[in-house]
Design a protein around this motif. Structure first.
Motif, PDB file in Angstrom:
ATOM      1  N   GLY A   1      -2.509  -7.714  -9.007  1.00 34.33           N
ATOM      2  CA  GLY A   1      -3.311  -6.503  -8.862  1.00 34.33           C
ATOM      3  C   GLY A   1      -2.410  -5.295  -8.809  1.00 34.33           C
ATOM      4  O   GLY A   1      -1.419  -5.288  -8.077  1.00 34.33           O
ATOM      5  N   GLN A   2      -2.748  -4.269  -9.592  1.00 33.84           N
ATOM      6  CA  GLN A   2      -1.943  -3.043  -9.607  1.00 33.84           C
ATOM      7  C   GLN A   2      -2.873  -1.840  -9.673  1.00 33.84           C
ATOM      8  O   GLN A   2      -3.682  -1.725 -10.587  1.00 33.84           O
ATOM      9  N   ALA A   3      -2.757  -0.948  -8.703  1.00 29.92           N
ATOM     10  CA  ALA A   3      -3.474   0.322  -8.750  1.00 29.92           C
ATOM     11  C   ALA A   3      -2.653   1.309  -9.577  1.00 29.92           C
ATOM     12  O   ALA A   3      -1.484   1.071  -9.884  1.00 29.92           O
ATOM     13  N   SER A   4      -3.247   2.424  -9.942  1.00 33.49           N
ATOM     14  CA  SER A   4      -2.561   3.406 -10.783  1.00 33.49           C
ATOM     15  C   SER A   4      -1.430   4.082 -10.028  1.00 33.49           C
ATOM     16  O   SER A   4      -1.452   4.197  -8.797  1.00 33.49           O
ATOM     17  N   GLN A   5      -0.437   4.530 -10.776  1.00 32.56           N
ATOM     18  CA  GLN A   5       0.697   5.250 -10.183  1.00 32.56           C
ATOM     19  C   GLN A   5       0.381   6.733 -10.056  1.00 32.56           C
ATOM     20  O   GLN A   5       0.669   7.356  -9.038  1.00 32.56           O
TER      21      GLN A   5
ATOM     22  N   LEU B   1       7.449  16.488  -1.977  1.00 29.99           N
ATOM     23  CA  LEU B   1       7.329  15.127  -2.483  1.00 29.99           C
ATOM     24  C   LEU B   1       5.945  14.867  -3.062  1.00 29.99           C
ATOM     25  O   LEU B   1       4.938  15.415  -2.597  1.00 29.99           O
ATOM     26  N   TYR B   2       5.922  14.001  -4.070  1.00 30.58           N
ATOM     27  CA  TYR B   2       4.658  13.460  -4.576  1.00 30.58           C
ATOM     28  C   TYR B   2       4.703  11.954  -4.356  1.00 30.58           C
ATOM     29  O   TYR B   2       5.590  11.260  -4.878  1.00 30.58           O
ATOM     30  N   TYR B   3       3.792  11.452  -3.558  1.00 31.19           N
ATOM     31  CA  TYR B   3       3.702  10.016  -3.312  1.00 31.19           C
ATOM     32  C   TYR B   3       2.903   9.399  -4.458  1.00 31.19           C
ATOM     33  O   TYR B   3       1.780   9.824  -4.741  1.00 31.19           O
ATOM     34  N   ASP B   4       3.488   8.393  -5.093  1.00 28.32           N
ATOM     35  CA  ASP B   4       2.947   7.976  -6.391  1.00 28.32           C
ATOM     36  C   ASP B   4       2.202   6.648  -6.374  1.00 28.32           C
ATOM     37  O   ASP B   4       2.136   5.945  -7.384  1.00 28.32           O
ATOM     38  N   GLY B   5       1.587   6.307  -5.274  1.00 27.24           N
ATOM     39  CA  GLY B   5       0.641   5.194  -5.260  1.00 27.24           C
ATOM     40  C   GLY B   5       1.240   3.878  -5.693  1.00 27.24           C
ATOM     41  O   GLY B   5       2.190   3.378  -5.104  1.00 27.24           O
ATOM     42  N   SER B   6       0.670   3.285  -6.728  1.00 24.05           N
ATOM     43  CA  SER B   6       1.112   1.992  -7.275  1.00 24.05           C
ATOM     44  C   SER B   6       0.925   0.854  -6.286  1.00 24.05           C
ATOM     45  O   SER B   6       1.772  -0.041  -6.200  1.00 24.05           O
TER      46      SER B   6
ATOM     47  N   ALA C   1       0.855  -1.189   0.000  1.00 22.61           N
ATOM     48  CA  ALA C   1       0.000   0.000   0.000  1.00 22.61           C
ATOM     49  C   ALA C   1       0.884   1.230   0.000  1.00 22.61           C
ATOM     50  O   ALA C   1       1.989   1.223   0.553  1.00 22.61           O
ATOM     51  N   ASN C   2       0.393   2.301  -0.607  1.00 24.43           N
ATOM     52  CA  ASN C   2       1.204   3.518  -0.660  1.00 24.43           C
ATOM     53  C   ASN C   2       0.301   4.751  -0.624  1.00 24.43           C
ATOM     54  O   ASN C   2      -0.840   4.713  -1.069  1.00 24.43           O
ATOM     55  N   GLN C   3       0.852   5.804  -0.053  1.00 26.59           N
ATOM     56  CA  GLN C   3       0.174   7.087  -0.133  1.00 26.59           C
ATOM     57  C   GLN C   3       0.293   7.624  -1.559  1.00 26.59           C
ATOM     58  O   GLN C   3       1.200   7.242  -2.304  1.00 26.59           O
ATOM     59  N   ARG C   4      -0.642   8.508  -1.920  1.00 22.05           N
ATOM     60  CA  ARG C   4      -0.556   9.141  -3.230  1.00 22.05           C
ATOM     61  C   ARG C   4      -0.936  10.605  -3.091  1.00 22.05           C
ATOM     62  O   ARG C   4      -1.859  10.947  -2.352  1.00 22.05           O
ATOM     63  N   GLY C   5      -0.221  11.471  -3.822  1.00 23.29           N
ATOM     64  CA  GLY C   5      -0.563  12.882  -3.832  1.00 23.29           C
ATOM     65  C   GLY C   5       0.453  13.736  -3.106  1.00 23.29           C
ATOM     66  O   GLY C   5       1.477  13.267  -2.613  1.00 23.29           O
ATOM     67  N   CYS C   6       0.174  15.030  -3.062  1.00 21.51           N
ATOM     68  CA  CYS C   6       1.012  16.007  -2.363  1.00 21.51           C
ATOM     69  C   CYS C   6       0.564  16.080  -0.918  1.00 21.51           C
ATOM     70  O   CYS C   6      -0.568  16.448  -0.616  1.00 21.51           O
ATOM     71  N   ASP C   7       1.452  15.732  -0.007  1.00 18.94           N
ATOM     72  CA  ASP C   7       1.132  15.694   1.416  1.00 18.94           C
ATOM     73  C   ASP C   7       1.424  17.029   2.087  1.00 18.94           C
ATOM     74  O   ASP C   7       1.453  17.123   3.304  1.00 18.94           O
TER      75      ASP C   7
END
Length: 696
Positions: free
Chosen positions: A255-259, A239-244, A229-235
């Motif tokens: 299974g892969q979520a978007s980056q 930094l930009y957390y890029d999901g995936s 699991a990963n954070q995504r977005g500008c916190d």
């Protein structure tokens, strides 16, 4: 008989200290996971408070509010019936830890603190937290507000394994996957078949391949199911957390979520057959090593196996046919664009203001904004209600307005301006205008020569002498001062325009001023301090000139725009000196280094940790077919000389999107002195080596 378990992981767009928003996104992800019959859900690192709290982790309030948010989740019965793995900071015996809290049906099963902390590059976790000792276990007394909900006073805290009888779950947190002795190895030898990794991993160009390799390699080596699991977005930071978010089984991505996306919550789930894990392990050198494995304590929980294993229609999720991996130029089009959207909507600004010079740097920044508009339009078309509401607010429109044309939306939120002087060329003015037409920005063409002349007149009045450019016989000091007058006046005008354009357009508020200096020029210090490189934020501040050219070329093809090729072909120039029949200012000539060379110097200095002498020795081998040893030595010395005398400029760099491992950002990433004696001892050693071996 197969043993199926439905497992879920997610990307969440969390925001530092946005406790209510973070809570709601966590709950939504749990509900989505349950909707797909998942028995286990994992979320990003420190998702309750947001990963980027920085020194707010030193404040008691951050821990209090995190417990209050967890209390809301524990009380919410819509979150029952699934094991939930939630990230939050916890204070234990007066010491702060980065923890996972494992819950089920309103009760806490386990608190698992992070064992290996990220403490390099962008990360300073040791400033805020203490690492937990491997396999240490203790008892944690829960806060009273949690005791009342859970009917529990104590819960196990430690580096433990969750035992569901028919399957074991083990835990890693972000950095622990990147360490040489990753926990998943010993966990596997302890019978763990499901590994979780809650992460706060940021985007860097070309980084995804490494992350993917580590995740797939973790289970390819010893079998198992890996939930990432990963954070995504500008916190709230650079930094930009890029999901995936991913689910991997025995080395295959199922299974892969978007980056890159503007979705606030994205859940990926998979039905996995644990018998496949056991069969996989029977075929590798696994059994004998378990005899020497270090034992973990276990915490027990009810079964994670789904009830419908015998139904003939039930099948395990098949591997993804092709994992999505973006090229660097695509990453530039997506990552900084998503970061800009988060920054814009959360800052409550009315849009962006960008000075367009007619060069490739400001062109790249404008194209990133346009790419953002394209993403927004795409999300609106998909029915993303959060994006639709934010777009309406920024466009100053009510329902039923929905942006459907990127150029129309770009006109509403991006204002561009060409600020010309007598030193500006018709070519750059025309390119700026054509670019604005291509992307649809609200564009102005302003001649600031009268402002420049007024400033020169004032200087002449003060000193009784009018400064001259070098091409007109002036000294270096005069030439520099005249260039800086133009550059700094542009900065003043940019901020003035950012306030007045919304007023005169009748939209209210103010605009965020965008910078457009690249990483190579920042590293060399090739910019005027407090000129129009000084801005609110800079989406290209850690991207190299070479990568920007690739990005613009990609946009030229994607947008079918002929004007963009002219930006690529044009000679980079600041246009701060007069153009004559035999002189046109060139950035690379001024610097005495090419952009390609600057990128090489940057990576060797920061990534490879080489000082002047070691860098010279490395490049002596790498560049020997392109130039002689004396020239290599001069280039290395030139780079470090200007780096050292301009280091103070990097302390005031505009906050930039972090995209490159050799970013010179002084405030977070590249901590070095800003007063140097320009390396006399190192340069002497280089000269002595060249004198001894240069003629061979």
């Amino acid at each position: 008989m197969s043993k199926f378990a439905v497992l879920a992981t997610c990307n969440l767009n969390q925001w530092a200290l946005d406790f209510e928003g973070n809570r709601d996104r966590i709950i939504e992800s749990i509900k989505i996971a349950k909707k797909h019959d998942a028995k286990f859900r994992i979320g990003p690192e420190l998702e309750v408070c947001g990963y980027g709290c920085q020194d707010h982790f030193l404040e008691y309030d951050t821990y209090l509010h995190s417990w209050q948010v967890l209390a809301d989740i524990l009380k919410d019965e819509s979150c029952y019936g699934i094991v939930i793995d939630i990230g939050m900071p916890i204070s234990f015996k007066g010491v702060r830890y980065n923890c996972r809290v494992i819950c089920l049906d309103g009760k806490i099963l386990l608190i698992r603190p992070k064992v290996w902390l990220a403490n390099d590059g962008n990360y300073r976790e040791m400033r805020y937290f203490i690492p937990w000792t491997e396999r240490k276990v203790d008892q944690f007394q829960l806060p009273e507000l949690i005791q009342k909900i859970c009917r529990q006073k104590y819960v196990t805290i430690g580096d433990c394994v969750l035992d569901a009888g028919d399957v074991r779950v083990g835990f890693e947190t972000c950095e622990e996957m990147f360490t040489p002795q990753s926990p998943h190895i010993q966990l596997a030898l302890n019978g763990v078949e499901i590994f979780t990794n809650s992460s706060g991993s940021h985007h860097e160009l070309r980084k995804f391949d490494k992350r993917l390799s580590l995740i797939t390699g973790a289970t390819r080596l010893c079998g198992g199911v890996y939930l990432y699991a990963n954070q995504r977005g500008c916190d709230g930071d650079r930094l930009y957390y890029d999901g995936s978010a991913m689910i991997v089984v025995n080395g295959d991505v199922v299974g892969q979520a978007s980056q890159f996306s503007l979705k606030e919550v994205e859940v990926v789930y998979a039905r996995v057959d644990l018998r496949e894990v056991r069969n996989y392990r029977s075929a590798v050198s696994f059994g004998m090593q378990t005899l020497n494995a270090i034992k973990y304590e276990v915490v027990h929980v009810d079964s994670l196996i789904n009830d419908d294993n015998n139904h003939p229609s039930i099948r395990a999720t098949k591997p993804v046919k092709k994992v999505q991996i973006f090229l660097p130029q695509q990453e530039i089009a997506l990552g900084p664009a998503c970061w800009l959207w988060d920054y814009l909507r959360r800052s409550k600004s009315s849009g962006f203001f960008l000075p367009l010079s007619g060069g490739i740097d400001s062109c790249s920044t404008a194209l990133i904004v346009f790419s953002m508009c394209r993403i927004v339009v795409g999300e609106c078309a998909d029915g993303n209600q959060t994006v639709i509401e934010d777009a309406r607010r920024l466009a100053k429109e009510e329902a039923p307005y929905i942006p459907t044309d990127p150029k129309e939306f770009c006109n509403r939120i991006l204002s561009t301006c060409y600020m010309g002087t007598d030193n500006s060329s018709d070519d750059t003015r025309r390119r700026a205008l054509e670019l604005s037409k291509t992307i649809g920005s609200y564009h102005l063409d302003v001649n600031i020569q009268s402002c420049v002349e007024s400033m020169i007149s004032l200087v002449s009045l003060i000193f009784g002498r009018t400064p001259q450019y070098s091409v007109n016989g002036g000294s270096n000091s005069e030439n520099l001062a005249l260039q800086n007058i133009q550059a700094r006046l542009r900065m003043v005008l940019a901020y003035t325009m950012a306030v007045l354009i919304p007023f005169f357009r009748g939209i209210g508020g103010s605009l965020l001023v965008l910078g457009s200096g690249n990483v190579d020029e920042a590293l060399r210090g090739y910019f005027t301090k407090y000129d129009n490189s000084s801005a609110d934020i800079n989406p290209i501040g850690s991207i190299s000139k070479e990568d920007l050219k690739r990005f613009v070329s990609y946009c030229a093809e994607t947008f079918n725009s002929s004007i963009l090729q002219e930006f690529i072909d044009a000679t980079p120039t600041a246009e701060l000196e007069p153009i004559t029949s035999d002189y046109v200012q060139s950035d690379e000539v001024d610097m005495g280094l090419t952009y390609h060379e600057l990128s090489a110097f940057g990576r060797l200095r920061k990534v490879n940790k080489l000082g002047p002498y070691s860098m010279f020795m490395r490049l002596r081998d790498e560049w020997q077919n392109d130039m002689d040893m004396e020239e290599i030595a001069e280039k290395v010395k030139r780079f470090f000389y200007y780096y050292s005398i301009n280091r103070h400029k990097m302390t005031v760099l505009t906050p930039s999107y972090h995209a490159e491992a050799y970013s010179p950002d002084d405030n977070r990433f590249d901590l070095r002195p800003f007063l140097y004696r320009p390396f006399p001892y190192q340069f002497k050693l280089i000269d002595e080596y060249v004198k001894q071996y240069g003629s061979e």
